[in-house]
Design an enzyme around this catalytic site. Structure first.
Site, short mmCIF file in Angstrom:
data_model
loop_
_atom_site.label_atom_id
_atom_site.label_comp_id
_atom_site.label_asym_id
_atom_site.label_seq_id
_atom_site.Cartn_x
_atom_site.Cartn_y
_atom_site.Cartn_z
N LYS A 175 1.24 -1.19 -0.03
CA LYS A 175 -0.07 -0.16 0.29
C LYS A 175 0.92 1.40 -0.20
CE LYS A 175 -0.41 0.12 4.67
NZ LYS A 175 -1.35 -0.15 5.75
N ARG A 192 -9.80 0.24 15.59
CA ARG A 192 -10.00 1.32 13.87
C ARG A 192 -11.22 0.35 13.44
NH1 ARG A 192 -4.44 1.64 11.62
NH2 ARG A 192 -4.83 -0.57 10.95
N TYR A 217 17.84 29.84 6.92
CA TYR A 217 16.54 30.25 7.16
C TYR A 217 16.92 30.06 8.62
CZ TYR A 217 14.47 30.31 2.89
OH TYR A 217 14.11 31.09 1.49
N MET A 247 12.91 24.09 1.38
CA MET A 247 12.32 23.69 0.94
C MET A 247 13.16 22.21 -0.35
SD MET A 247 9.60 24.80 -2.72
CE MET A 247 8.46 25.11 -0.83
#
Length: 362
Positions: free
Chosen positions: A33, A129, A254, A302
């Site tokens: 998955k 669940r 940063y 990023m």
């Protein structure tokens, strides 16, 4: 071309699957998955299909991707179906489905399938669940047994705290499952990766290895010796794209969350949080630069991150950087970043994947 990429070792994947199956002593569903936990579901399934007992995915969209790629092995929908209309596709593509609620039992009873559908009947043994309550479990099993549209039924549950070897919850869940399924003649599936690695006394006719397939032990390493045979499947690399010489007292990145305390060689790596490297990685998180451990410094941005090369004077622009793989391992990096290994692997984006023994990238 941007140098950030991942190498997927399919031989290691096959090795880990065989190890999981030996541990369980029965059959094993390879859990692929979430795009095989970021490794590429189609390529991983193709690599395993010749020997796998079956695959497990979260939903029908993931199953159809495998079928469309030519995968013929059994595929289980771990979340079952969300709407009764999906049963048409389940039957058409010869999928197995989890049944975890009474409405799904009723929907299957009302569906006229051209061939029997394999069912995995799920008990909520304490995770709370998905799953039927113990008082509903036997009635659901009996109802399904009477339906001609139902093929083999496997009884299953999911362990919530099997990665905690000193926690009694796993034995409590196993006891609930044993009591609820007493007298039911059907295969059982209890063990996920943590169950297979940490709870040798729990038998499953079907194991469900997920994270361990990809070479990561979900149990803290000091708690088990069984992680040794696992081989890492994903290695993530990039390269240095700049090197700077800074004096003491200079901020890096940063927010100036790192300030040099000595004359420092700073390397810039083409990898950032948009690629899947953790934004919250702390100063000192290890990276491997040309085979040598160097610490991360400054905030991850990023598209880039920075590394201290002061003690590695040979490193320069073009040097290879391993973000994770053998060293640091996925679990080690995740621990440095207060993440789970699952988050780290599934979050890999914008990175080309290469497969050992195959040509091309995805």
């Amino acid at each position: 071309m941007r140098p950030a990429h991942a190498v997927i070792d399919l031989d290691a994947l096959r090795h880990n699957y065989r190890f999981a199956r030996r541990l369980g002593g029965g059959k094993a569903l390879a859990v692929v998955k979430a795009d095989a936990y970021g490794h590429g579901a189609v390529r991983c399934a193709q690599a395993l299909e010749a020997e796998v007992d079956g695959f497990a995915v979260a939903c029908i969209e993931e199953a159809l991707e495998l079928r469309q790629a030519g995968i013929q092995a059994p595929i289980l929908l771990l979340e079952g179906f969300f709407e009764a209309e999906e049963l048409e596709l389940i039957a058409k593509h010869n999928l197995w489905t989890v049944i975890a609620s009474s409405w799904q039992v009723r929907a299957l009873a009302a569906f006229h399938s051209p061939s029997p559908i394999g069912v995995w009947l799920k008990l909520d043994s304490g995770m709370h669940r998905l799953g039927l309550e113990p008082k509903e479990f036997r009635d659901a099993w009996m109802s399904l047994h009477r339906l001609p549209q139902v093929g083999e039924i496997v009884l299953m549950t999911h362990l919530a705290r099997a990665d905690e070897l000193d926690n009694p919850r796993t034995n409590e869940q196993a006891s609930v499952f044993a009591q609820a399924s007493q007298g039911m003649v059907a295969p059982a599936s209890v063990c996920n990766s943590s169950g297979l690695l940490g709870w040798a006394g729990l038998y499953s006719d079907w194991g469900r290895p997920g994270l361990m397939l990809y070479g990561v032990n979900p149990i803290p390493q000091e708690s088990t010796s069984l992680s040794g045979p696992l081989r890492p499947v994903m290695m993530v690399y990039s390269r240095l794209i700049a090197v700077h010489e800074l004096p003491a007292g200079e901020p890096v990145g940063y927010g100036a969350c790192f300030v040099t305390e000595r004359p420092t060689r700073v390397g810039v790596v083409a990898m950032g949080y948009a690629d899947g490297y953790p934004y919250f990685a702390v100063n000192g998180t290890p990276l491997l630069v040309d085979g040598r451990v160097c610490p991360l410094i400054g905030r991850v941005s990023m598209d880039m991150l920075t590394v201290d090369l002061t003690d590695h004077p040979q490193a320069d622009v073009g040097s290879q950087v391993q973000l994770w793989g053998v060293q640091p391992g996925v679990a080690e990096l995740a621990a440095h970043c207060n993440l789970s290994a699952y988050q780290l692997l599934c979050g890999l984006k914008r990175v080309r994947r290469y497969y050992l023994g195959e040509m091309g990238a995805v």
